[in-house]
Design a protein around this motif. Structure first.
Motif, mmCIF file in Angstrom:
data_model
loop_
_atom_site.group_PDB
_atom_site.id
_atom_site.type_symbol
_atom_site.label_atom_id
_atom_site.label_comp_id
_atom_site.label_asym_id
_atom_site.label_seq_id
_atom_site.Cartn_x
_atom_site.Cartn_y
_atom_site.Cartn_z
ATOM 1 N N ALA A 157 0.833 -1.205 0.000
ATOM 2 C CA ALA A 157 0.000 0.000 0.000
ATOM 3 C C ALA A 157 0.870 1.258 0.000
ATOM 4 C CB ALA A 157 -0.937 -0.003 1.197
ATOM 5 N N PHE A 158 1.950 1.223 0.767
ATOM 6 C CA PHE A 158 2.863 2.360 0.841
ATOM 7 C C PHE A 158 3.476 2.652 -0.531
ATOM 8 C CE2 PHE A 158 7.320 3.736 1.375
ATOM 9 C CZ PHE A 158 7.103 4.966 1.958
ATOM 10 N N HIS A 159 3.954 1.605 -1.195
ATOM 11 C CA HIS A 159 4.583 1.803 -2.497
ATOM 12 C C HIS A 159 3.557 2.198 -3.566
ATOM 13 C CE1 HIS A 159 8.653 0.822 -1.388
ATOM 14 N NE2 HIS A 159 8.208 -0.203 -0.700
ATOM 15 N N GLN A 160 2.350 1.677 -3.482
ATOM 16 C CA GLN A 160 1.295 2.103 -4.407
ATOM 17 C C GLN A 160 1.001 3.588 -4.216
ATOM 18 O OE1 GLN A 160 -1.877 -0.635 -3.516
ATOM 19 N NE2 GLN A 160 -1.422 -1.900 -5.314
ATOM 20 N N HIS A 161 0.927 3.997 -2.966
ATOM 21 C CA HIS A 161 0.680 5.405 -2.658
ATOM 22 C C HIS A 161 1.814 6.272 -3.217
ATOM 23 C CE1 HIS A 161 -0.522 9.020 -0.562
ATOM 24 N NE2 HIS A 161 0.687 9.094 -0.037
ATOM 25 N N ASN A 162 3.047 5.808 -3.041
ATOM 26 C CA ASN A 162 4.182 6.565 -3.571
ATOM 27 C C ASN A 162 4.106 6.709 -5.088
ATOM 28 O OD1 ASN A 162 5.231 6.932 -1.050
ATOM 29 N ND2 ASN A 162 6.858 5.424 -1.259
ATOM 30 N N MET A 163 3.671 5.652 -5.765
ATOM 31 C CA MET A 163 3.536 5.706 -7.223
ATOM 32 C C MET A 163 2.473 6.728 -7.615
ATOM 33 S SD MET A 163 5.550 3.270 -8.592
ATOM 34 C CE MET A 163 4.811 2.533 -10.013
ATOM 35 N N VAL A 164 1.353 6.727 -6.919
ATOM 36 C CA VAL A 164 0.289 7.682 -7.205
ATOM 37 C C VAL A 164 0.786 9.112 -6.971
ATOM 38 C CG1 VAL A 164 -1.969 8.507 -6.407
ATOM 39 C CG2 VAL A 164 -1.586 6.067 -6.770
ATOM 40 N N VAL A 165 1.525 9.299 -5.896
ATOM 41 C CA VAL A 165 2.065 10.626 -5.595
ATOM 42 C C VAL A 165 3.035 11.070 -6.687
ATOM 43 C CG1 VAL A 165 3.578 11.892 -3.999
ATOM 44 C CG2 VAL A 165 1.712 10.500 -3.104
ATOM 45 N N LEU A 166 3.888 10.155 -7.135
ATOM 46 C CA LEU A 166 4.836 10.496 -8.193
ATOM 47 C C LEU A 166 4.117 10.920 -9.477
ATOM 48 C CD1 LEU A 166 7.566 7.734 -7.742
ATOM 49 C CD2 LEU A 166 7.828 10.193 -7.351
ATOM 50 N N TYR A 167 3.098 10.166 -9.862
ATOM 51 C CA TYR A 167 2.351 10.524 -11.072
ATOM 52 C C TYR A 167 1.589 11.833 -10.893
ATOM 53 C CZ TYR A 167 3.427 6.315 -13.675
ATOM 54 O OH TYR A 167 4.080 5.335 -14.371
#
Length: 154
Positions: free
Chosen positions: A41-51
């Motif tokens: 979940a943390f890494h998914q959130h980071n990906m969303v934030v990056l995009y």
């Protein structure tokens, strides 16, 4: 003397941690699975934030000073002044030449703006690529570390 005591304490702590990890406690497996889920979940959130950051930065580039909309407004304003002169019958030939010159100038300015935006967006895409690769490596590392606990939990 202090060095011997410190090294002994560190050795005991390391041995205790390794010994504590050898017991297969079901609640520990659940905690590890929960940790894995949280990591994903943390890494998914980071990906969303990056995009999202990429999208905002791209919009900021396109809306920065000297953008196409500003160029078009300025172009219409100056052409409008010369068209008013033509409508009033003042300096008709000179106004037509000035309009042609303005059209050529603003076409060049739009082309320069397209080039600027393309270069800036290319830089931005490179930064995004690096950040995504870093996130991918961090996720792979966490996945590898927790993969054994997931297999054991099944």
């Amino acid at each position: 003397m202090k060095t011997i005591v410190l090294s002994t304490l560190i050795s005991v702590a390391a041995f205790g941690n390794s010994f504590a990890g050898t017991f297969n406690d079901p609640s520990n497996d659940k905690n590890n699975v929960t940790t894995l889920k949280e990591t994903v979940a943390f890494h998914q959130h980071n990906m969303v934030v990056l995009y999202n950051q990429y999208d905002l930065a791209e919009a900021r580039i396109k809306a920065s000073r000297g953008n196409h909309a500003e160029l078009e407004r300025d172009h219409q304003f100056f052409v409008g002044l010369y068209q008013q002169d033509i409508a009033d019958g003042i300096r008709v030939a000179q106004s037509k030449k000035a309009i042609e010159a303005l059209n050529a100038r603003y076409a060049k300015l739009h082309a320069e703006r397209d080039t600027y935006e393309a270069l800036e967006i290319a830089k931005l895409q490179q930064h995004l690529k690096v950040a995504l690769k870093k996130e991918e490596k961090a996720f792979a590392k966490a996945q590898k570390a927790l993969s054994q606990t997931v297999i054991a939990a099944r």
